[in-house]
Design a protein around this motif. Sequence first.
Motif, PDB file in Angstrom:
ATOM      1  N   THR A   1       7.660   7.166  -8.521  1.00  0.00           N
ATOM      2  CA  THR A   1       8.373   6.940  -7.271  1.00  0.00           C
ATOM      3  C   THR A   1       8.804   5.495  -7.206  1.00  0.00           C
ATOM      4  O   THR A   1       7.995   4.592  -7.370  1.00  0.00           O
TER       5      THR A   1
ATOM      6  N   THR B   1      11.591   2.291  -5.555  1.00  0.00           N
ATOM      7  CA  THR B   1      12.529   1.782  -4.566  1.00  0.00           C
ATOM      8  C   THR B   1      13.898   1.718  -5.221  1.00  0.00           C
ATOM      9  O   THR B   1      14.044   1.886  -6.433  1.00  0.00           O
TER      10      THR B   1
ATOM     11  N   ALA C   1       7.434   2.150  -5.155  1.00  0.00           N
ATOM     12  CA  ALA C   1       7.546   2.159  -3.701  1.00  0.00           C
ATOM     13  C   ALA C   1       6.305   1.539  -3.072  1.00  0.00           C
ATOM     14  O   ALA C   1       5.195   1.652  -3.595  1.00  0.00           O
ATOM     15  N   ALA C   2       6.488   0.883  -1.926  1.00  0.00           N
ATOM     16  CA  ALA C   2       5.371   0.281  -1.210  1.00  0.00           C
ATOM     17  C   ALA C   2       4.388   1.373  -0.799  1.00  0.00           C
ATOM     18  O   ALA C   2       4.778   2.486  -0.450  1.00  0.00           O
ATOM     19  N   SER C   3       3.118   1.048  -0.857  1.00  0.00           N
ATOM     20  CA  SER C   3       2.077   2.011  -0.521  1.00  0.00           C
ATOM     21  C   SER C   3       0.985   1.305   0.268  1.00  0.00           C
ATOM     22  O   SER C   3       0.595   0.182  -0.071  1.00  0.00           O
ATOM     23  N   PRO C   4       0.455   1.934   1.318  1.00  0.00           N
ATOM     24  CA  PRO C   4      -0.631   1.307   2.070  1.00  0.00           C
ATOM     25  C   PRO C   4      -1.913   1.158   1.257  1.00  0.00           C
ATOM     26  O   PRO C   4      -2.823   0.438   1.670  1.00  0.00           O
ATOM     27  N   TRP C   5      -1.966   1.818   0.117  1.00  0.00           N
ATOM     28  CA  TRP C   5      -3.163   1.747  -0.720  1.00  0.00           C
ATOM     29  C   TRP C   5      -3.281   0.432  -1.463  1.00  0.00           C
ATOM     30  O   TRP C   5      -4.305   0.164  -2.090  1.00  0.00           O
TER      31      TRP C   5
ATOM     32  N   PRO D   1       2.346  -4.972  -3.404  1.00  0.00           N
ATOM     33  CA  PRO D   1       2.994  -3.915  -4.183  1.00  0.00           C
ATOM     34  C   PRO D   1       2.793  -4.130  -5.676  1.00  0.00           C
ATOM     35  O   PRO D   1       2.951  -5.252  -6.174  1.00  0.00           O
TER      36      PRO D   1
ATOM     37  N   ARG E   1      -5.788  -1.810   7.058  1.00  0.00           N
ATOM     38  CA  ARG E   1      -5.673  -0.376   7.332  1.00  0.00           C
ATOM     39  C   ARG E   1      -6.710   0.077   8.367  1.00  0.00           C
ATOM     40  O   ARG E   1      -7.091   1.248   8.408  1.00  0.00           O
TER      41      ARG E   1
ATOM     42  N   SER F   1      -6.850  11.887  -2.024  1.00  0.00           N
ATOM     43  CA  SER F   1      -5.778  11.033  -1.523  1.00  0.00           C
ATOM     44  C   SER F   1      -5.444   9.913  -2.500  1.00  0.00           C
ATOM     45  O   SER F   1      -4.271   9.567  -2.700  1.00  0.00           O
TER      46      SER F   1
ATOM     47  N   ASP G   1      -3.318  11.033  -5.370  1.00  0.00           N
ATOM     48  CA  ASP G   1      -1.909  11.105  -4.960  1.00  0.00           C
ATOM     49  C   ASP G   1      -1.258   9.721  -5.012  1.00  0.00           C
ATOM     50  O   ASP G   1      -0.112   9.574  -5.454  1.00  0.00           O
ATOM     51  N   ALA G   2      -1.997   8.707  -4.527  1.00  0.00           N
ATOM     52  CA  ALA G   2      -1.439   7.354  -4.478  1.00  0.00           C
ATOM     53  C   ALA G   2      -1.253   6.754  -5.861  1.00  0.00           C
ATOM     54  O   ALA G   2      -0.305   5.993  -6.106  1.00  0.00           O
TER      55      ALA G   2
END
Length: 248
Positions: free
Chosen positions: A3, A5, A11-15, A19, A64, A79, A82-83
Amino acid sequence: MTTSTPTGAPAASPWFVRPPSQDPAARLFCLPFSGSGASAFSAWPAEIDGAEVCPVQFPGRENRLAHPHYGTYEELADSLADALAPLLDRPYALFAHCAGAIPAYETVLRLAERGLPAPRRLFVSGQPAPHDAGRDRMLGLTEPELRAELESFVRGRGIEPRPDMIDLGMFVLLRDHAAAGAYRRTEPARIDCPLVVLHWRDDTDVSAEDLQGWRHYAEQVEFRVVDGGHYGFMDAPAELLAALASWR
């Protein structure tokens, strides 16, 4: 497929507190211990032997804090898999300290179940094996005792603990502590990558003997002893960085 940008960067991720870069040679994903967050790795270098250091931020803490807590280690691993999936397009390894080693291990299992690339190494530090996780001394502590442990930890980092700081820390720690207490794995399940088990020579919480159960979790298991106490990893000592280098 990664994934990205529009510029081609992940892409930016909260995890991740920062970045991941667009084209590193490799990545080292770093998981924190119970009650902590990605700031546990704030003293670490940006890369180790060409591998980008990527501290992982669990939900429900630090930046977070407003995100719902992950619940159980199994849900956290689902989760996190997935990240991580969009970032596994190049060699990678995982490092996890103390209770963070359990969701790290569970995440590796889930990545394999999904047919995703396996890490080149899983490094676990100062944590008994999953089927021995119930031996963790912290699980037997009362809330006041946990609070005293947290205050001692903060003082050990050279900070005088304020009541509001400890209250916030306990808010995070108690939920993480509940997840650790609920975790159950009675039988080892092997991972498809080499496993490196790190013991801290001056660790008063976890002995070298406590770590031996990891022998059953991979075909290739290496035990290494590094100088320092239980939280010595936070200072990124040279001996630890050497252990984390040259795995590609």
